[in-house]
Design a protein around this motif. Structure first.
Motif, PDB file in Angstrom:
ATOM      1  N   LYS A 151       7.603  -2.646  -2.723  1.00  0.00           N
ATOM      2  CA  LYS A 151       6.892  -2.544  -3.994  1.00  0.00           C
ATOM      3  C   LYS A 151       7.757  -1.772  -4.988  1.00  0.00           C
ATOM      4  O   LYS A 151       8.622  -0.983  -4.608  1.00  0.00           O
ATOM      5  N   ASP A 172       7.873   1.942  -4.489  1.00  0.00           N
ATOM      6  CA  ASP A 172       8.721   2.350  -3.366  1.00  0.00           C
ATOM      7  C   ASP A 172      10.185   2.388  -3.801  1.00  0.00           C
ATOM      8  O   ASP A 172      10.939   3.296  -3.421  1.00  0.00           O
ATOM      9  N   GLN A 174       1.395  -3.612  -8.777  1.00  0.00           N
ATOM     10  CA  GLN A 174       0.470  -3.594  -7.637  1.00  0.00           C
ATOM     11  C   GLN A 174      -0.973  -3.833  -8.057  1.00  0.00           C
ATOM     12  O   GLN A 174      -1.885  -3.728  -7.233  1.00  0.00           O
ATOM     13  N   THR A 214      -0.739   6.369  -1.987  1.00  0.00           N
ATOM     14  CA  THR A 214       0.032   5.862  -3.129  1.00  0.00           C
ATOM     15  C   THR A 214       0.032   6.873  -4.261  1.00  0.00           C
ATOM     16  O   THR A 214       1.067   7.134  -4.894  1.00  0.00           O
ATOM     17  N   LYS A 244       2.319   9.727  -3.463  1.00  0.00           N
ATOM     18  CA  LYS A 244       3.713   9.325  -3.655  1.00  0.00           C
ATOM     19  C   LYS A 244       4.101   9.444  -5.127  1.00  0.00           C
ATOM     20  O   LYS A 244       5.171   9.974  -5.470  1.00  0.00           O
TER      21      LYS A 244
END
Length: 321
Positions: free
Chosen positions: A31, A34, A86, A150, A153
């Protein structure tokens, strides 16, 4: 703080270019967020991506000094891109202007205090606390609760790039109280909360409106001088169980001010919010009526600044009455 928009654009463009190269290198199997995380670690020399082209792109930023707000704005742009990739809801990111307003209010509430321990009960991306930290005149120790990996992160990408320490608790916001905190803050949405294991006075009455449960739980966080600041939907007081909620917190908290934010601050007026400020109820002290303010549109700068100044004056007087 002087902000150079050219630096913001340069930083976001170079990080985005590097992230897209890494995305292609991984054949689109990662993604975007990431990839952005990997690029920021490479930029900070925490990770070797073994890609000379990416190394060259990032090296173009080596000799440039970015301040914390320039970094935050550049990273925010890329986070929004990652959210779109996303299909994550953008309204989970607290708008910058709300963070700036909160910073001014916090400065008024804690004027003269050496260090303020701030706990965000709904950390999310961290954009709210990072914006507050950049615009506040106070020294803030940042803490936050988040149960979505998420979001954690993203919050860590922000903190590492800004070199801003934040203590993150990976848990449910209704799990624990926190005694060592000066300010409890949260941007909350109109969600229902259901759990087989969580029980409170409100849930026993079949009241599951999450903002009510959150405040009910954390009325016990902090000490007698702790302040509370919640960014709540405008229909906050018209939800089922409103009267029961007020009763459940009446012995510990008192409402200080309700600041209605202008609808023009939100993409969708139906999602407009207000800032609710509360403080611990001190025994023997008479309650003072809640002060209600309607902020004008920020486009009317003179009226907007005048109102913010009036609110700050009121908060100082209320705190030391």
């Amino acid at each position: 703080m002087i902000i150079d928009n050219n630096k913001i654009i340069l930083l976001q463009d170079k990080l985005d270019e590097a992230a897209m190269l890494y995305y292609e290198q991984k054949d689109g199997k990662l993604k975007y967020l990431d990839c952005l995380e990997a690029i920021t670690k490479a930029f900070l020399n925490e990770e070797d991506l073994d890609n000379e082209e990416i190394v060259h792109i990032l090296s173009e930023l080596d000799q440039i000094d970015f301040n914390s707000e320039e970094v935050r704005q550049a990273i925010l742009y890329l986070i929004i891109k990652g959210f779109k990739h996303q299909h994550l809801p953008l309204d989970t990111i607290t708008p910058d202007r709300i963070g700036v307003i909160c910073a001014h209010l916090i400065d008024a509430l804690f004027e003269g205090k050496d260090k303020v321990y701030l706990m965000d009960l709904n950390l999310g991306t961290g954009n709210l606390v990072y914006t507050i930290n950049n615009y506040s005149d106070l020294e803030l120790y940042l803490m936050g609760i988040e149960n979505n990996e998420t979001m954690i992160k993203v919050a860590q990408i922000f903190s590492e790039m800004m070199m801003q320490d934040v203590q993150i608790y990976f848990q449910d916001a209704l799990k624990d109280n926190f005694p060592q905190v000066d300010l409890v803050i949260a941007d909350v949405d109109s969600d229902e909360y259901h759990s087989d294991t969580y029980e409170s006075e409100l849930t026993k009455l079949n009241i599951n409106y999450f903002p009510y449960l959150l405040i009910e739980k954390h009325q016990y966080s902090g000490d007698e001088d702790t302040q509370f600041m919640f960014i709540v939907p405008n229909d906050f007081f018209s939800q089922k169980g409103s009267d029961e909620f007020k009763k459940a917190i009446s012995e510990n908290l008192e409402m200080v001010a309700l600041i209605v934010l202008p609808e023009t601050m939100f993409v969708d007026p139906s999602l407009a919010k207000s800032i609710l400020i509360m403080q611990k109820q001190k025994q023997g002290e008479k309650r003072i009526p809640v002060s209600v303010f309607n902020l004008p549109s920020i486009s009317d700068q003179e009226a907007f600044i005048t109102m913010i100044t009036e609110i700050k004056k009121e908060l100082k007087e209320r705190r030391f009455h």
